[in-house]
Design a protein around this motif. Structure first.
Motif, short mmCIF file in Angstrom:
data_model
loop_
_atom_site.label_atom_id
_atom_site.label_comp_id
_atom_site.label_asym_id
_atom_site.label_seq_id
_atom_site.Cartn_x
_atom_site.Cartn_y
_atom_site.Cartn_z
N ARG A 166 1.01 -0.90 0.38
CA ARG A 166 0.21 0.24 0.07
C ARG A 166 0.62 1.44 -0.24
O ARG A 166 0.81 2.51 -1.19
N ARG A 167 2.00 1.17 1.20
CA ARG A 167 2.92 2.80 0.76
C ARG A 167 3.85 2.70 -0.43
O ARG A 167 3.50 3.83 -1.25
N THR A 168 3.47 1.70 -1.52
CA THR A 168 3.82 1.32 -2.78
C THR A 168 3.39 2.59 -3.23
O THR A 168 3.59 3.69 -4.36
N VAL A 169 1.92 1.68 -3.45
CA VAL A 169 0.75 2.38 -4.02
C VAL A 169 0.56 4.25 -3.97
O VAL A 169 0.42 5.28 -5.21
N ALA A 170 1.02 4.19 -2.94
CA ALA A 170 0.56 6.16 -1.90
C ALA A 170 1.71 6.41 -2.77
O ALA A 170 1.83 7.65 -3.29
N LYS A 171 2.91 5.77 -2.54
CA LYS A 171 4.07 7.29 -3.46
C LYS A 171 4.07 6.98 -5.03
O LYS A 171 4.52 8.08 -5.25
N TYR A 172 3.05 6.07 -5.92
CA TYR A 172 3.31 6.17 -7.27
C TYR A 172 2.23 6.88 -7.36
O TYR A 172 1.50 7.72 -8.24
N ARG A 173 1.61 7.05 -6.60
CA ARG A 173 0.46 8.40 -6.11
C ARG A 173 0.46 9.88 -6.13
O ARG A 173 0.03 10.62 -7.40
N GLU A 174 1.41 10.02 -5.53
CA GLU A 174 1.88 11.12 -5.35
C GLU A 174 2.92 11.50 -6.02
O GLU A 174 2.64 13.16 -6.76
N ALA A 175 3.21 10.50 -6.80
CA ALA A 175 3.89 11.07 -8.31
C ALA A 175 3.73 11.36 -9.40
O ALA A 175 3.86 12.01 -9.53
N LEU A 176 2.47 10.53 -8.91
CA LEU A 176 1.96 10.99 -9.97
C LEU A 176 1.07 12.43 -10.42
O LEU A 176 -0.35 12.95 -10.55
N ASN A 177 1.24 12.91 -8.89
CA ASN A 177 -0.17 13.75 -8.60
C ASN A 177 -1.82 14.00 -8.44
O ASN A 177 -2.12 15.23 -9.13
N ILE A 178 -1.78 12.39 -8.12
CA ILE A 178 -2.93 12.39 -7.70
C ILE A 178 -3.28 13.01 -6.42
O ILE A 178 -2.62 12.10 -5.71
N ALA A 179 -4.43 12.48 -6.37
CA ALA A 179 -5.31 13.62 -4.32
C ALA A 179 -4.74 12.15 -3.93
O ALA A 179 -5.68 11.18 -4.52
N PRO A 180 -5.15 12.58 -2.48
CA PRO A 180 -5.98 11.17 -1.95
C PRO A 180 -7.21 10.91 -2.35
O PRO A 180 -8.02 11.89 -2.32
N ALA A 181 -8.24 9.79 -2.25
CA ALA A 181 -9.37 9.98 -2.63
C ALA A 181 -10.36 10.84 -1.02
O ALA A 181 -11.35 11.02 -2.04
#
Length: 464
Positions: free
Chosen positions: A443-458
């Motif tokens: 899950r922390r890897t998904v959070a890191k990739y999501r932040e790298a894509l500039n996608i906001a949290p849910a």
């Protein structure tokens, strides 16, 4: 202590001037490389461009061209073609002044000062207004209090001109009348409210004003249930008010940034021909130089002894340019061969790859591959891409294979794009969905990739 002589054999790597030159040229970007070649052409008289070899033919055609231009000049009654196109005339001295052909970049400060001159203010008020313009932050907001700005003025200046804080407040009112609207405001809510006053009076105008005034924090966290309860509105009214607020600009100075356009010249061209992906050098980015034959003949005699070093340097440079182009092409061909699935299907099919993979395949050192892939670009059907774009970490999947970080990011983008806006996917839900597709990531890897894509949290992606 007895002194003695001993012989020892050892190996030592020495970088010859030719090798140093090759390494230097290899790590340069295309633009820097061409500038470096221009410097070599200016310093070494034995070097010349191959494309200048046809100048005599151009000179022979010059009289005919001059006659044609003269005939055209007679038809235009003596007017120059530049004057006909622009509709203006200028002196002969101006015609050859290159500074008059340079575009002037207008900054936000210049734009505001130009508007200030049209207000018809006194010199005193204009100076105070210019002082406030200098105090604006990068967003165009005045984050400092007027009292703080006034306190920073020298005491001698305040006493000499008998300045007062009220005059600064008056200048602040003038500042907020300038364009872009919202400039000079002291907070986000004040900036949005000022823009809202000039917007068309829509049915949900009052609700939008209330949300800006007291509900921006709730909007930021997407707490729609609490907003509807606190402001006594239904979902349709809230949606319309939210659209009105989104149409406003929270950063009035955002379009006045100092970013300059960065032009990229691709080193290689990638295209699919007869079902196969091919790579070729971009000849427009490869300078073509050669040794001047006339000077080379002169160097064969005694008079050329002093220029022998320049001739050797010229030959070294030509060989270094050829080696640079050959290495860049070989690395590009190896990348394209390994990433054909990407060119066919996009980021989802990107394969994991590191510098060592290409180094082992081409029998080159890893540092050489690092130099080649730095600031080198290829023009592909999927856009202009840097060499380093194709390299990245990898994650093992359930089937024993590997997925590249780029392909996982692409899958996350797809999942977010297809999610229900009312119930966006959390990082845990994205992790579970990736696991169903055979990609096992934490899950922390998904959070890191999501932040790298500039996608906001849910919680911040939730919408009505």
């Amino acid at each position: 202590m007895k002194q003695s002589l001993q012989l020892r054999m050892s190996q030592q790597l020495n970088l010859t001037p030719q090798l140093q030159q090759s390494i230097k040229l290899l790590q340069l970007s295309t633009l820097d490389f061409n500038q470096e070649i221009e410097q070599y052409l200016a310093d070494n008289p034995l070097l010349e461009r191959e494309d200048t070899a046809d100048q005599p033919e151009a000179a022979e055609q010059a009289p005919d061209t001059a006659e044609t231009s003269a005939e055209q000049g007679d038809d235009l009654d003596g007017l120059r073609w530049d004057e006909v196109k622009s509709g203006a005339s200028f002196d002969d001295d101006d015609e050859h002044d290159p500074t008059l052909r340079v575009a002037i970049e207008v900054t936000l400060r210049d734009h505001l000062l130009q508007q200030a001159r049209l207000l018809g203010l006194s010199a005193r008020d204009h100076a105070l207004l210019a002082l406030l313009i200098e105090a604006l932050d990068e967003d165009g907001l005045l984050t400092q209090q007027l009292d703080e700005i006034f306190a920073q003025l020298p005491d001698e200046l305040v006493q000499e001109f008998e300045l007062e804080v009220d005059e600064l407040r008056t200048a602040h009112q003038y500042l907020m009348q300038l364009e872009p609207l919202g400039i000079g405001t002291r907070s986000l809510s004040e900036c949005l409210l000022l823009q809202l006053k000039s917007a068309p009076h829509l049915p949900e105008y009052e609700l939008a004003r209330q949300l800006i005034d007291a509900g921006l924090e709730l909007l930021a966290v997407r707490d729609f249930a609490r907003i509807k309860k606190q402001f006594h509105c239904d979902e349709d009214q809230l949606r319309q008010a939210q659209q009105i607020i989104r149409s406003l600009n929270p950063r009035p100075a955002a379009n006045w940034g100092a970013d300059t356009t960065r032009y990229v010249v691709p080193d290689v061209l990638v295209q699919k021909l007869r079902g196969r992906w091919t790579v070729r050098l971009n000849q427009a980015a490869q300078p073509k130089i050669k040794v001047n034959e006339m000077y080379a003949r002169l160097l064969q005699g005694e008079a050329g002894e002093s220029m022998a070093g320049a001739l050797q340097e010229a030959r070294w440079l030509i060989k270094s340019i050829e080696q640079r182009g050959s290495t860049i092409l070989r690395v590009a061909q190896a990348i394209v061969a390994r990433q054909q699935a990407f060119f066919e299907h996009g980021e989802v099919a990107m394969k994991p790859m590191v510098l060592r993979d290409i180094a082992d395949e081409l029998e080159l050192h890893e540092s050489t591959i690092s130099r080649v892939t730095t600031q080198k670009f290829m023009l592909t059907p999927r856009g202009v891409l840097e060499y380093k774009y194709f390299f990245g970490s990898h994650v093992e999947n359930d089937s024993g294979g590997e997925n590249s970080a780029t392909s996982i990011k692409a899958l996350i983008k797809q999942l977010v794009a297809q999610e229900n806006p009312k119930k966006p996917l959390s990082d845990s839900a994205i992790t579970e969905e990736l696991a169903r597709q055979g990609v096992a990531v934490a899950r922390r890897t998904v959070a890191k990739y999501r932040e790298a894509l500039n996608i906001a949290p849910a919680s911040q992606r939730k919408s009505l």
